[in-house]
Design a protein around this motif. Sequence first.
Motif, mmCIF file in Angstrom:
data_model
loop_
_atom_site.group_PDB
_atom_site.id
_atom_site.type_symbol
_atom_site.label_atom_id
_atom_site.label_comp_id
_atom_site.label_asym_id
_atom_site.label_seq_id
_atom_site.Cartn_x
_atom_site.Cartn_y
_atom_site.Cartn_z
ATOM 1 N N LEU A 88 -3.319 -2.333 4.981
ATOM 2 C CA LEU A 88 -2.034 -1.799 4.534
ATOM 3 C C LEU A 88 -0.912 -2.224 5.464
ATOM 4 C CD1 LEU A 88 -0.436 0.066 2.616
ATOM 5 C CD2 LEU A 88 -1.107 1.985 4.066
ATOM 6 N N GLY A 89 -1.157 -2.179 6.770
ATOM 7 C CA GLY A 89 -0.125 -2.541 7.739
ATOM 8 C C GLY A 89 0.322 -3.981 7.616
ATOM 9 N N LEU A 90 -0.603 -4.880 7.332
ATOM 10 C CA LEU A 90 -0.246 -6.291 7.188
ATOM 11 C C LEU A 90 0.681 -6.523 6.000
ATOM 12 C CD1 LEU A 90 -3.701 -8.006 7.927
ATOM 13 C CD2 LEU A 90 -1.677 -7.970 9.403
ATOM 14 N N THR A 91 0.413 -5.848 4.888
ATOM 15 C CA THR A 91 1.245 -6.054 3.696
ATOM 16 C C THR A 91 2.598 -5.355 3.817
ATOM 17 O OG1 THR A 91 0.239 -4.143 2.569
ATOM 18 C CG2 THR A 91 -0.790 -6.283 2.243
ATOM 19 N N ILE A 92 2.673 -4.294 4.604
ATOM 20 C CA ILE A 92 3.925 -3.554 4.759
ATOM 21 C C ILE A 92 4.953 -4.356 5.553
ATOM 22 C CG2 ILE A 92 4.932 -1.596 6.021
ATOM 23 C CD1 ILE A 92 2.686 0.127 5.006
ATOM 24 N N ARG A 93 4.507 -5.170 6.492
ATOM 25 C CA ARG A 93 5.427 -5.932 7.334
ATOM 26 C C ARG A 93 6.378 -6.777 6.490
ATOM 27 N NH1 ARG A 93 3.860 -6.890 12.715
ATOM 28 N NH2 ARG A 93 4.401 -9.098 12.647
ATOM 29 N N TYR A 94 5.853 -7.455 5.493
ATOM 30 C CA TYR A 94 6.665 -8.303 4.619
ATOM 31 C C TYR A 94 7.780 -7.482 3.968
ATOM 32 C CZ TYR A 94 7.755 -11.456 0.708
ATOM 33 O OH TYR A 94 8.392 -12.267 -0.208
ATOM 34 N N ASP A 95 7.448 -6.303 3.496
ATOM 35 C CA ASP A 95 8.416 -5.463 2.788
ATOM 36 C C ASP A 95 9.513 -4.948 3.715
ATOM 37 O OD1 ASP A 95 6.503 -5.899 0.901
ATOM 38 O OD2 ASP A 95 6.207 -3.810 0.354
ATOM 39 N N ILE A 96 9.095 -4.456 4.878
ATOM 40 C CA ILE A 96 10.066 -3.830 5.782
ATOM 41 C C ILE A 96 11.107 -4.848 6.254
ATOM 42 C CG2 ILE A 96 10.350 -2.749 8.033
ATOM 43 C CD1 ILE A 96 7.704 -1.348 7.617
ATOM 44 N N VAL A 97 10.664 -6.046 6.628
ATOM 45 C CA VAL A 97 11.595 -7.060 7.129
ATOM 46 C C VAL A 97 12.650 -7.395 6.073
ATOM 47 C CG1 VAL A 97 11.782 -9.481 7.811
ATOM 48 C CG2 VAL A 97 9.993 -8.034 8.796
#
Length: 447
Positions: A163-172
């Motif tokens: 989950l953390g890996l996929t969230i990075r793309y969204d947050i940036v």
Amino acid sequence: MSAETPSEADILRPINTLTKKWVALVAIAGLAFALFLVGWAYQLQKGLVVTGLGDWGSGGGVTWGVYIGAFIWWVGIAHGGIILSAAVRLLGMERYMPVARMAELLTLGGLSAAGFYILVHMGRPDRMVTSVISHYHITVHNSPLVWDVTVITAYFVLTATYLGLTIRYDIVRLRDDLPDILEPVYKILTFGYSEAEDEIIERMVWWIAAAIIIMAPLLLHGGVIPWLFSLLATYPIWDGGIQGPMFLAIALTSAISGVTIAAAAFTRAYDWHHIITRDIFRGLLLWLGFFSLMLLWFQLQTIINGVYFPGVAALEAAHGKLHAPLYMVSMGLVAGSLMYIFAQALRPELFTKTRAIITAFAVLTATLIEKVLFVVEGFLYVQFSMYSGVPGSYVPSLIEIASILGTIGMVALIFLFVSKMVPIVELHAIEHLRGDHDEHGSTEVEA
């Protein structure tokens, strides 16, 4: 296809709006969880004697009940959720991408609830430190139950990483529209980020998804947990290799039901009908029908083996199961849900989201009942007769019932608070839907 084009503003709506309904849901979920914590505090003070559990022998009854049954139920929901999310990425099922992150959150919530049940059922939580963690190098070689704890912990870490890996793309990409008060959290989640990592992260996520699919029948709900039960040959209800497929089928039916309910709640609350479409709900319902059919088939196998030339203990166990009203209610809920799913597959006009939600609730209720009965009846019908003349029965206490409502409230709180921090629908899903929408629109113009 909806005429409305999905946008970033849609998935940011839960983060940037605060409604009375959200506050009310937090209050209800928090109250349910708080009531359970109060009951648990009372149990810590008085001991497990305040529950409906009892010792064999002079105590009668069963030593495992709702706590272990609900533990298995939550682990099944969690493992089924991560399998669903992994299948979306690994098998190219982009259609279900809008609900993939919900499945991942369901996994984290389910594993948290399951881990909580371990602490509650141990009687004294400090035993986790004194008996398990501090002697892990010894107990991991001697106790299959410690393997259970190991698998749950490993999959919590794996899912959190996933989950953390996929969230990075969204947050940036959405950082300018996210609340400034959570800046420290976003900095931690995106530490060291660069656009060059996107392709690497995509490959990493694919390989994690592949590992999850491969390990599902080996270490997830089709592996370690049913194996712990099936090893005990003196418990006829638990015995047999059918437990692995059975547990996996129940895990997937429960997870699909949970994702359906969560998706329906967010769709209604934030007007996401053009993101989580009717087709997605109908597709989830069809998959629910398939795995419900598998569940009923595996149950039939256990019944047949228990009534057709079985051993004396197996015959008694099978008859006990068939004469248990709650078991018939459980299987009736699954069978009724399956009949509706098949009916709407033949006549699509019978499908509505409301009926899909009712079906999901029915199946979730059925699987919870089945898992509790599975645990309890395992103790009631045993191969040896040392305590056969000892009176005793099992009736769940209010504390045990409150634990179910409390853990549901805990998982609901996880969804409610995470939805205020990060998008509950992936940005990739919006980009994919927007591409499909633009392509569909161009085709219509050319026509």
